[in-house]
Design a protein around this motif. Structure first.
Motif, short mmCIF file in Angstrom:
data_model
loop_
_atom_site.label_atom_id
_atom_site.label_comp_id
_atom_site.label_asym_id
_atom_site.label_seq_id
_atom_site.Cartn_x
_atom_site.Cartn_y
_atom_site.Cartn_z
N ILE A 186 0.82 -1.22 0.00
CA ILE A 186 0.00 0.00 0.00
C ILE A 186 0.86 1.28 0.00
N ILE A 187 2.15 1.13 -0.23
CA ILE A 187 3.03 2.30 -0.25
C ILE A 187 2.52 3.39 -1.22
N PRO A 188 2.05 3.03 -2.44
CA PRO A 188 1.53 4.11 -3.30
C PRO A 188 0.37 4.88 -2.66
N PHE A 231 1.87 7.08 0.19
CA PHE A 231 2.54 8.27 -0.37
C PHE A 231 1.51 9.30 -0.79
#
Lengths: 224, 224
Positions: free
Chosen positions: B173-175, B178
């Motif tokens: 879920i980094i996108p 961010f």
């Protein structure tokens, strides 16, 4: 005792590795801008490229496994993931060692670095999942899905990290901050190419061993 | 179509009914996130002025950690009573089961945020009452529930899933993380919709890609 005739890849890999070390540490000229530390890149860059290739191989094998349901592709996927992770570890460590004297920091929020680290973590989880899930076809299927998710997520992570680093530019103050061409002469590019071939042969050798090990594990589990 | 929507509604309603009786998931998400926000506010000295990006980072890190705890809890209930097996046996398609669980988890995360956000606003002194911020939260919640439900379904039978689920979920879920942190930071700085559009587009693209992929493989996820 190791049968030498049956280990042609190992012998080939060992010869290439010795020549590679000679080329990296003795033959190739020292890069003017970065100095001796630039020699790490002859290991770091090929290892990074092959670790990314390994991850593509995991994703492609996982798609083929879900499609064909042939165990061969599952064994290739697990073998490639483990060797890819080994190469990924070397990539991260060598990159950190190179970055400190050249960029002035151990780590930055640059898009390629962030993507590589996150992808590395996803494949650590993939390997953990393979070890924690009860043995059987369901585990293989779910592992294949996780591998595909990792590959699917990569462009999004890169895009997000790129936007993020544009909004928060990483601080890079070292000698490579303005000039980014680390392989400026034809000799340097030749050594980089030779090193890539060397690490590729070693990768194929390790992949073959790991595949055979997985094959033996599967046969053992089928017999018990 | 009408039947499918009815089935999705019934699965979500079943989850909500169980939740309103025992309040496990919402309490675990809101409680855990609130504690993380408290700890961060003490660590960074309560009362001092926070930069908008620090506040956004603290908020979304807390919500992400807490969401995974809640989603894990919602699937533990299915696992304890083997009710997922019963759902799989029901005469409905597997993508309907997945969508029903996504809707349920989306509602849990959204209700939990109604508890978390006022506490965050008081402690960090930021205004949360804007259409932009609500849109940012809803888009992020869709992503968290889509990916969270996917991984929770995949790891339902795995050993040590409490460790493995965050390890798979958080890098993926980094996108979203961010884009939500950056969008929140821009909203707190009172920037316009045009400044936020890139981050919203990224979240929408992420949500769509993962939703379509999850629906595509739902038969494999819930195969046994």
């Amino acid at each position: 005792m190791v049968n030498i005739t049956k280990n042609k890849l190992l012998i080939c890999s060992a010869i290439f590795m010795f020549i590679n070390l000679y080329l990296i540490f003795i033959w190739v000229p020292t890069e003017a801008n970065q100095g001796a530390i630039q020699r790490i890149l002859y290991i770091h860059v090929p290892v990074s490229q092959i670790s990314m290739l390994a991850i593509i191989l995991v994703a492609v094998s996982s798609v083929l496994f879900l499609w064909k349901r042939n165990e061969f592709w599952d064994k290739i996927a697990i073998a490639s993931a483990e060797i890819g992770l080994l190469y990924g570890t070397i990539m991260l460590l060598s990159g950190i060692l190179w970055a400190k004297p050249v960029w002035g920091v151990w780590w930055t929020g640059e898009a390629k670095l962030t993507t590589a680290l996150i992808l590395y973590l996803i494949y650590v989880s993939y390997i953990m999942f393979r070890n924690y899930f009860p043995v059987g076809s369901q585990g293989q299927r779910i592992a294949a899905i996780i591998a595909i998710i990792g590959a699917l997520d990569t462009p999004l992570i890169y895009f997000a990290a790129n936007l993020w680093s544009e909004a928060h530019p990483p601080i890079v103050l070292g000698p490579a901050s303005e000039n980014d061409s680390s392989f400026s002469s034809s000799d340097m590019r030749l050594v980089w190419l030779f090193s890539t071939i060397t690490f590729m042969i070693f990768f194929v050798y390790l992949l073959r061993i790991r595949y055979k090990l997985q094959d033996n594990i599967s046969k053992y589990l089928m017999n018990t | 179509m009408k039947n499918s929507l009815g089935s999705i509604y019934n699965i979500a309603k079943k989850d909500l009914l169980i939740e309103f009786r025992n309040k496990d998931v919402i309490l675990s998400i809101s409680g855990f996130a609130t504690i993380i926000i408290f700890v961060f506010s003490f660590a960074f000295d309560v009362g001092s002025s926070f930069s908008s990006s620090t506040a956004g980072g603290i908020l979304w890190s807390s919500i992400s950690f807490a969401s995974i705890t809640g989603i894990n809890r919602s699937f533990m209930l299915e696992s304890e009573n083997d009710t997922l097996g019963a759902l799989i046996m029901a005469p409905i398609s597997r993508d309907i089961i997945y969508l029903g669980k996504v809707v349920g988890n989306f509602i849990f995360i959204t209700i939990s945020q109604m508890v978390i956000l006022p506490i965050f606003a008081i402690l960090f002194n930021f205004s949360i009452l804007s259409i932009e911020f609500i849109a940012c939260c809803l888009l992020a919640n869709i992503g968290l529930s889509v990916v969270g439900t996917l991984f929770a379904s995949l790891t339902i039978k795995v050993r040590a899933k409490e460790v493995l689920l965050p390890m798979l979920f958080l890098p993926c879920i980094i996108p979203i993380l961010f884009s939500s942190i950056e969008a929140t930071s821009l909203i707190f700085e009172e920037k316009s919709w045009s400044d936020l559009s890139t981050w919203f587009q990224l979240t929408i693209a992420f949500n769509l890609i993962f939703l379509i992929f999850s629906l595509f493989i739902s038969n494999v996820i819930y195969e046994d």
